[in-house]
Design a protein around this motif. Structure first.
Motif, PDB file in Angstrom:
ATOM      1  N   TYR A   1       0.388  -1.406  -0.038  1.00 10.50           N
ATOM      2  CA  TYR A   1       0.045   0.046  -0.059  1.00 10.50           C
ATOM      3  C   TYR A   1       0.736   1.505   0.386  1.00 10.50           C
ATOM      4  O   TYR A   1       0.842   1.961  -0.930  1.00 10.50           O
ATOM      5  N   ARG A   2       1.976   1.339   0.825  1.00  9.12           N
ATOM      6  CA  ARG A   2       2.812   2.623   0.892  1.00  9.12           C
ATOM      7  C   ARG A   2       3.785   2.563  -0.696  1.00  9.12           C
ATOM      8  O   ARG A   2       3.854   3.648  -1.136  1.00  9.12           O
TER       9      ARG A   2
ATOM     10  N   ASP B   1      -8.720   3.400  -2.288  1.00  9.56           N
ATOM     11  CA  ASP B   1      -8.270   4.610  -1.342  1.00  9.56           C
ATOM     12  C   ASP B   1      -7.897   5.916  -2.684  1.00  9.56           C
ATOM     13  O   ASP B   1      -8.688   7.167  -1.702  1.00  9.56           O
ATOM     14  N   TYR B   2      -7.291   5.597  -3.478  1.00 11.69           N
ATOM     15  CA  TYR B   2      -7.483   7.230  -4.503  1.00 11.69           C
ATOM     16  C   TYR B   2      -8.766   7.153  -5.470  1.00 11.69           C
ATOM     17  O   TYR B   2      -7.809   7.842  -6.205  1.00 11.69           O
TER      18      TYR B   2
ATOM     19  N   GLY C   1      -5.194   0.195  -2.566  1.00 14.12           N
ATOM     20  CA  GLY C   1      -4.191   1.357  -3.180  1.00 14.12           C
ATOM     21  C   GLY C   1      -5.837   1.702  -4.194  1.00 14.12           C
ATOM     22  O   GLY C   1      -5.871   2.896  -4.106  1.00 14.12           O
TER      23      GLY C   1
ATOM     24  N   ASP D   1       1.250   4.298  -2.412  1.00 10.04           N
ATOM     25  CA  ASP D   1       0.846   5.684  -2.357  1.00 10.04           C
ATOM     26  C   ASP D   1       1.701   6.126  -2.817  1.00 10.04           C
ATOM     27  O   ASP D   1       1.816   7.109  -3.836  1.00 10.04           O
ATOM     28  N   TYR D   2       3.476   5.472  -3.253  1.00  4.69           N
ATOM     29  CA  TYR D   2       4.496   6.197  -3.590  1.00  4.69           C
ATOM     30  C   TYR D   2       4.333   6.382  -5.539  1.00  4.69           C
ATOM     31  O   TYR D   2       4.375   7.432  -5.584  1.00  4.69           O
TER      32      TYR D   2
ATOM     33  N   LYS E   1       1.542   9.238  -5.789  1.00  2.20           N
ATOM     34  CA  LYS E   1       2.937  10.826  -5.654  1.00  2.20           C
ATOM     35  C   LYS E   1       3.376  10.946  -6.541  1.00  2.20           C
ATOM     36  O   LYS E   1       3.196  12.031  -6.728  1.00  2.20           O
TER      37      LYS E   1
END
Length: 172
Positions: free
Chosen positions: A32-33, A71-72, A68, A36-37, A40
């Motif tokens: 998930y991180r 959520d996005y 992901g 996120d990266y 971004k």
């Protein structure tokens, strides 16, 4: 494991319906991180290189990938999941086969997340042979931080796994 009579702690592994002491990575959050990266960094059309071999950790990776997307709010974008073997050479061969036979309506993502560095490295070689520039056309993020990531061309971005810390925690 059921037949082992000595005390034991499983490292980075669980069995959902069995009672074993274990120390685990949060595999879902790690991917998930990474997702996120990627977002971004401007990626929206994100794919996933999934291992053909199933283990619970890989299931958690895929959960993090789908989390992901939700959520996005990227459901309207293409998010292909390509299954590959866990060995670099086999992942390369099967990714090459996929690229030769991909459906005419297939939209290549701008980034692939991966269950393992091995999958990403094999896929990277095949993608480069098919004329994709990395990272200009497509980026990849692996998982495990194996030493080959540093010497690949270009170096592979990867999710690091701190095995020394998990070992210390297990001993404690």
């Amino acid at each position: 494991y059921k037949e082992i009579q000595s005390p034991m702690i499983l490292l980075d592994s669980t069995f959902d319906l069995e009672s074993y002491d274990s120390v685990n990575f949060d595999n879902q959050t790690a991917i998930y991180r990474a997702f996120d990266y990627a977002v971004k960094m401007g990626h929206k059309n994100i794919g996933f290189l999934k291992s053909k071999t199933f283990i619970n950790n890989f299931g958690h990776h895929l959960d993090g990938f789908y989390k992901g997307i939700r959520d996005y709010e990227l459901e309207s974008y293409d998010h292909p999941v390509i299954e590959l073997p866990t060995f670099i050479d086999q992942a390369y061969t099967e990714m090459k086969q996929f690229l030769m036979n991909k459906p005419s309506d297939f939209k290549m993502p701008t980034l692939f997340l991966s269950d393992l560095d091995h999958l990403a490295l094999g896929a990277m070689k095949a993608l480069k042979e098919f004329g994709y520039r990395i990272p200009e056309d497509i980026s990849l993020i692996g998982y495990d931080d194996i030493s080959a990531c540093e010497i690949s061309e270009p170096p592979l971005t990867t999710v690091g796994v701190n095995t020394l810390d998990i070992g210390r925690i297990a001993v404690d």
